[in-house]
Scaffold this motif. Structure first.
Motif: not given
Length: 822
Positions: A521-528, A591-598
C-alpha cells in the motif's frame, strides 16, 4: 419571488462554505461494556459515542465494581490487557471493556503419598480460583505400582494422570503399592546320553531376574557336548548360568568317548552350514569342509568358536571335539531417499502445484529396489519414476487443486521406497501452503518539525496467519521501528529538511508472508513550498531562514523573528495557511496544502527627526516641527540645548503645556553663564500639532532636536554630567548595563571660551555610538551641540562613554535609556 432568491442565496452560501473550507476529518469513538450479571464496572469516557478530529488521542480506563474484575479491552479486534491505555483516533474505533464476576478462591491440600512415588503438585497447600481445573500426576518409584487417587477420603481415580475441578476446599492423596514378585519356571529335561545335571530333571520356580547356575557331569567314558535352552544351542560349557526373565527349558547332551570326535555346528541368523562329510562322529585326523550358505536377504559375516575366519568355506582337522558357529547378518538397512530439487525443500510455498525431484538407492549389497510410492495429505500425487536394480529416480508432482484458497496450512507428503528384502525407507515432506496475500492497512500521522528534520508515526496492521515481516520504502528519509507486536506495529518516518523539495513524499508499506505473497500500500503526501521573506530585507532574521522551504500539509512550523538593533518586529503576514498569533515574533504556522509566502515585517525604531536653531541673535521662543512619520503610540523625544542656564520654571510650564514629561535637565542656579541641555518626551496621540513651541525664561541662543521613536516601552537610566566652572575637552558618562533592549541616547552642549577658536568644529562621539545630529556655533558664548545613540540588547554594557572635542570650554551633557519592545 423574494423567497426564491433568498433560498438560492442561502444555498450558494452553504456551498461556498463547504468548498472554501477544508475542515479536519471527524471520526467516532464508541465506548461499550460487556459484563456478566451483577458483575460490571465503570469506564472512562462513559458508554456512548464521541467525536474526535483525526489524529487526536484519548485515554480510556476501566474500573470494576465490587465483586467484579476487569478482564480486557477489545479495541477494534485487538486485545489490551491493561485497564488504562491511550489510543490514537485515526479511524472510527469501537472499544469494549469486559468485566466478569470475581470468583472465590479455594484451597487444595495435597497430602503426603502413601507408599513410594512422586506426585505433582507436590505435598502442600495451594490456592485456586473457583472452577479452575488442576492436573494430578503420580509417578511410582521402581518396584511400586500406582494404586489410586483419593479426594476428600473417597476413591477418585486409578489413572496416574487425572484432573480435578476446584469448586470447594479439597484434599487429595496418592496411594502406591509394592509390585507383586514375578516368578518363572525352569524345566530341566532328562539329558541325552549318560550323565547327570544340577538341578536334576524336574520343574523349578525362581523369582524374576534370578541367576541360576546349571551344571552337567558326564558319566565315566562319556563326555559333555552342549546345553540347549528352549530347543536352541546355548553353551558348550559344563557349568553355565541362566537369567530368569522368562520360563525356560534346559537339556544337557553327552556322547561316548569311544565313538570318536563330535563336530557341533550352530548357524546364528538367516543361513545354514553345509558339512562335507556330514557324520555323527569323526576319527582322529579326519578332514572336514564347512561352507556357510546365507539365506535370502542375509549375508555371511564370520566363523566363531574353535576356528575364527571370515571365509565362507573353511577346512578343519578333527583332533578333538569341535564347536563351530557361523554368523549371518540380515540385509535390513532401509533404502535411502534424497530430494534433489528443490534443495532445500521450502518450508512455505504459495504455488498450489509443487514438483520434487528425487533419487533413491539400496543400502544392502545385492539387494534391488522393488517399489516406489507416494502419499499426500491433500490433493493428488503424480509419481513418475524409473528403477535401475539397486537405485531409482523420479519426479513427484503434488497438486493441491488450483481452485482452492489455502491460508498458511501445513500439509504432508511421503515418498516410500521398498527393496526386494522388504526393507522400507521413507522421506517425509512437510510444507505450509499459503496462496493468500496479506491484508494490510496503515496510517500516516501528522508530521512534526524537530530541529533539522520532520518526522511522523506510521501505524500498520497486517492480517495473515503466516506473516513474515513488514517492510517500508520511502523516496526520502529513513524508517526506524518504534514497536511491533504480532501483526501490528508503529514506525517513525524521519526526513531531513534539506532532502525535501517540490517532489511529493511517498511511502510504501509491504506485508510479506512466509510463502512469498505480498501486499503493498502506497500513500502520497503532497509537499508545498513555504517562502520566508523579511521586510525590509536587512531589518532582521527569521527562522526558518529567509528563502524557500518545503513541507507537507498540516505540519506545524515554529516561526521566530529577530530584528536588527535599529528595528522592531511588527507583524507576520501570510498568503495562505494559518498563524497562531500574527503579532508575536514567536508563533506557530500550520502549513496549508498549497504554496505559501510568509513575510516578517519589521519597523524602524528611529522613525523620524526634525531640528531647529535660533537664527539671529537671542530669542526666547524655542520651536521645532513635528518629526515625519509619526503615528499614534510613538514616542516623541525633544532635546533642547541653550547657551545659558534656564531656571526651573521652564520645566514645569512650557514642557507640560505641550504634553511632554521631563527626562532630565542640567542647571546651575548659581551661575548664569553655564550651557544647558534638557530632554523631555511624550507619547503621540492621534492628532499631534504640526510643530512644538516652548517659551524659555530669557532670550538666548538655542538648538532643538525632535526625534520620533517606534516601539518604545519607557525611559530610564538618566545620567547628567556637568563641567562646572572648568573649561574642558571631554565629558565622560557612567557605564550602563541594560536590562532590556534599549536605545541609549547621549547629548552635550558646549560653550566656547574665546573668540579665537571659532573655526574648531570637531566632536568625537563615544565609541560605539552613532552621531544623530550636531550644530557648531561660531563666536564666543554660543552653544555647540551633538547628539548620539547606540542600540543595546538586554544585558549588554556601554563602558564609560566619553564625548570629546578639540578646544576648551564649559560643557554639560545628559545620557538616558529608551526601553524598546522585544
Amino acid at each position: 419571488m423574494k423567497r426564491i432568491l433568498l433560498c438560492i442565496l442561502v444555498v450558494f452560501v452553504i456551498i461556498f462554505l463547504l468548498t472554501a473550507c477544508s475542515p479536519k476529518e471527524v471520526l467516532h469513538l464508541y465506548i461499550e461494556i460487556e459484563s456478566e450479571e451483577d458483575a460490571t464496572g465503570e469506564v472512562y469516557p462513559s458508554e456512548g459515542e464521541y467525536l474526535y478530529y483525526k489524529g487526536m488521542t484519548q485515554t480510556i480506563a476501566a474500573t470494576p465494581s465490587e465483586n467484579a474484575v476487569f478482564v480486557k479491552w477489545m479495541i477494534d479486534g485487538f486485545e489490551e490487557s491493561k485497564s488504562s491505555t491511550t489510543i490514537t483516533i485515526n479511524k472510527d474505533i469501537t472499544a469494549t471493556a469486559y468485566f466478569e464476576k470475581e470468583k472465590p478462591e479455594y484451597t487444595l491440600t495435597v497430602l503426603e503419598s502413601y507408599g513410594e512415588g512422586k506426585i505433582e503438585p507436590s505435598a502442600g497447600t495451594y490456592k485456586y480460583i473457583e472452577n479452575e481445573e488442576v492436573t494430578l500426576i503420580a509417578t511410582p518409584s521402581n518396584g511400586w505400582d500406582f494404586e489410586k487417587w483419593q479426594v476428600d477420603g473417597l476413591d477418585y481415580s486409578t489413572d496416574e494422570s487425572t484432573t480435578i475441578i476446584i469448586d470447594k476446599n479439597k484434599q487429595v492423596q496418592a496411594f502406591f503399592e509394592k509390585e507383586p514378585i514375578k516368578k518363572y519356571t525352569l524345566t530341566m529335561f532328562e539329558p541325552e546320553g549318560q550323565g547327570t545335571t544340577s538341578p536334576a530333571s524336574g520343574t523349578y520356580s525362581y523369582e524374576e531376574n534370578t541367576e541360576v547356575t546349571i551344571e552337567a557331569t558326564p558319566n565315566e567314558e562319556w563326555k559333555f557336548i552342549k546345553w540347549e535352552v528352549n530347543g536352541e544351542f546355548y553353551s558348550t560349557q559344563e557349568s553355565t548360568t541362566l537369567f530368569m526373565n522368562s520360563n525356560k527349558e534346559a537339556k544337557a547332551f553327552f556322547a561316548s568317548e569311544s565313538e570318536g570326535y563330535i563336530l557341533t555346528t550352530i548357524a546364528e541368523g538367516n543361513g545354514w552350514i553345509k558339512i562335507i562329510p556330514e557324520k555323527e562322529t569323526y576319527s582322529d585326523g579326519e578332514k572336514v569342509e564347512l561352507e556357510a550358505i546365507p539365506g535370502d536377504c542375509a549375508s555371511f559375516e564370520k566363523w566363531h568358536g574353535d576356528i575364527l575366519s571370515e571365509n565362507k568355506v573353511i577346512e578343519l582337522i578333527m583332533d578333538s571335539d569341535k564347536f563351530i558357529c557361523a554368523y549371518f547378518k540380515e540385509k535390513d538397512n532401509p533404502p535411502s531417499i534424497e530430494i534433489t530439487s528443490p534443495e532445500p525443500v521450502p518450508e512455505y510455498v504459495s504455488d498450489l502445484s509443487q514438483e520434487f525431484e528425487f533419487v533413491c538407492y539400496s543400502n544392502n549389497e545385492d539387494v534391488n529396489i522393488s517399489e516406489i510410492s507416494a502419499d499426500v495429505s491433500i490433493g493428488e500425487a503424480l509419481l513418475n519414476y524409473q528403477i535401475d536394480e539397486d537405485s531409482g529416480y523420479g519426479t513427484l508432482i503434488w497438486d493441491f487443486g488450483t481452485d482452492k484458497t489455502i491460508n498458511c496450512q501445513s500439509y504432508y507428503a511421503t515418498i516410500t521406497v521398498k527393496d526386494s528384502c522388504e526393507n522400507i525407507g521413507s522421506k517425509p515432506i512437510q510444507i505450509k501452503v499459503d496462496n493468500v496475500s496479506p491484508e494490510l492497512d496503515f496510517e500516516v500521522g501528522d508530521f512534526k518539525v524537530e530541529e533539522d528534520y520532520i518526522e511522523t508515526d506510521l501505524t500498520w496492521i497486517a492480517t495473515d496467519s503466516c506473516l513474515n515481516k513488514v517492510s517500508f520504502g520511502v523516496n526520502k528519509g529513513t524508517i526506524t521501528e518504534l514497536h511491533s507486536f504480532n501483526n501490528k506495529g508503529s514506525n517513525i518516518w524521519k526526513i531531513p529538511l534539506d532532502e525535501i523539495n517540490e517532489s511529493d513524499l511517498v511511502v510504501t508499506v509491504t506485508a510479506h508472508d512466509k510463502a512469498g505473497n505480498t501486499e503493498s500500500v502506497s500513500k502520497v503526501i503532497p509537499v508545498s513550498k513555504l517562502s520566508m521573506r523579511v521586510n525590509p530585507e536587512s531589518a532582521g532574521i527569521v527562522s526558518p531562514v529567509a528563502g524557500d522551504h518545503y513541507y507537507p500539509s498540516s505540519v506545524k512550523i515554529d516561526l521566530s523573528a529577530t530584528p536588527d538593533p535599529e528595528y522592531a518586529f511588527d507583524k507576520w503576514e501570510t498568503t495562505a495557511g494559518s498563524l497562531e498569533d500574527a503579532n508575536s515574533p514567536e508563533t506557530v504556522f500550520v502549513m496549508p496544502d498549497q504554496n505559501a509566502t510568509i513575510t516578517a515585517n519589521f519597523a524602524t525604531i528611529w522613525k523620524g527627526f526634525s531640528e531647529n536653531v535660533s537664527k539671529i541673535g537671542q530669542v526666547s521662543n524655542v520651536e521645532v516641527d513635528k518629526p515625519v512619520n509619526i503615528e499614534e503610540g510613538d514616542m516623541i523625544v525633544v532635546i533642547i540645548h541653550t547657551q545659558n542656564r534656564i531656571n526651573n520654571d521652564w520645566v514645569n510650564d512650557p514642557l507640560s503645556s505641550q504634553g511632554f514629561s521631563l527626562i532630565g535637565h542640567s542647571v546651575d542656579e548659581s551661575n548664569y553663564e553655564r550651557p544647558t541641555v534638557t530632554a523631555a518626551y511624550k507619547i503621540a496621540g492621534n492628532n499631534e500639532p504640526s510643530s512644538y513651541s516652548f517659551k524659555i525664561s530669557e532670550e538666548m541662543h538655542w538648538y532643538i532636536a525632535a526625534i520620533c521613536i517606534n516601539k518604545s516601552a519607557g525611559i530610564g537610566g538618566v545620567v547628567v554630567k556637568d563641567s562646572g566652572e572648568n573649561s574642558v575637552e571631554t565629558i565622560t558618562f557612567d557605564s550602563v548595563t541594560t536590562t532590556s533592549k534599549s536605545l541609549v541616547m547621549a547629548a552635550i552642549t558646549q560653550r566656547r571660551s574665546t573668540e579665537s577658536d571659532y573655526n574648531a568644529r570637531s566632536f568625537v562621539v563615544p565609541q560605539g555610538m552613532t552621531e544623530r545630529y550636531s550644530n557648531y556655533s561660531i563666536g564666543t558664548d554660543k552653544p555647540s551641540t551633538s547628539g548620539a545613540s547606540q542600540f543595546l540588547k538586554a544585558g549588554e554594557t556601554i563602558h564609560s562613554p566619553t564625548y570629546s572635542w578639540d578646544y576648551t570650554g564649559r560643557a554639560t551633557g545628559i545620557m538616558f535609556e529608551i526601553f524598546l519592545e522585544e
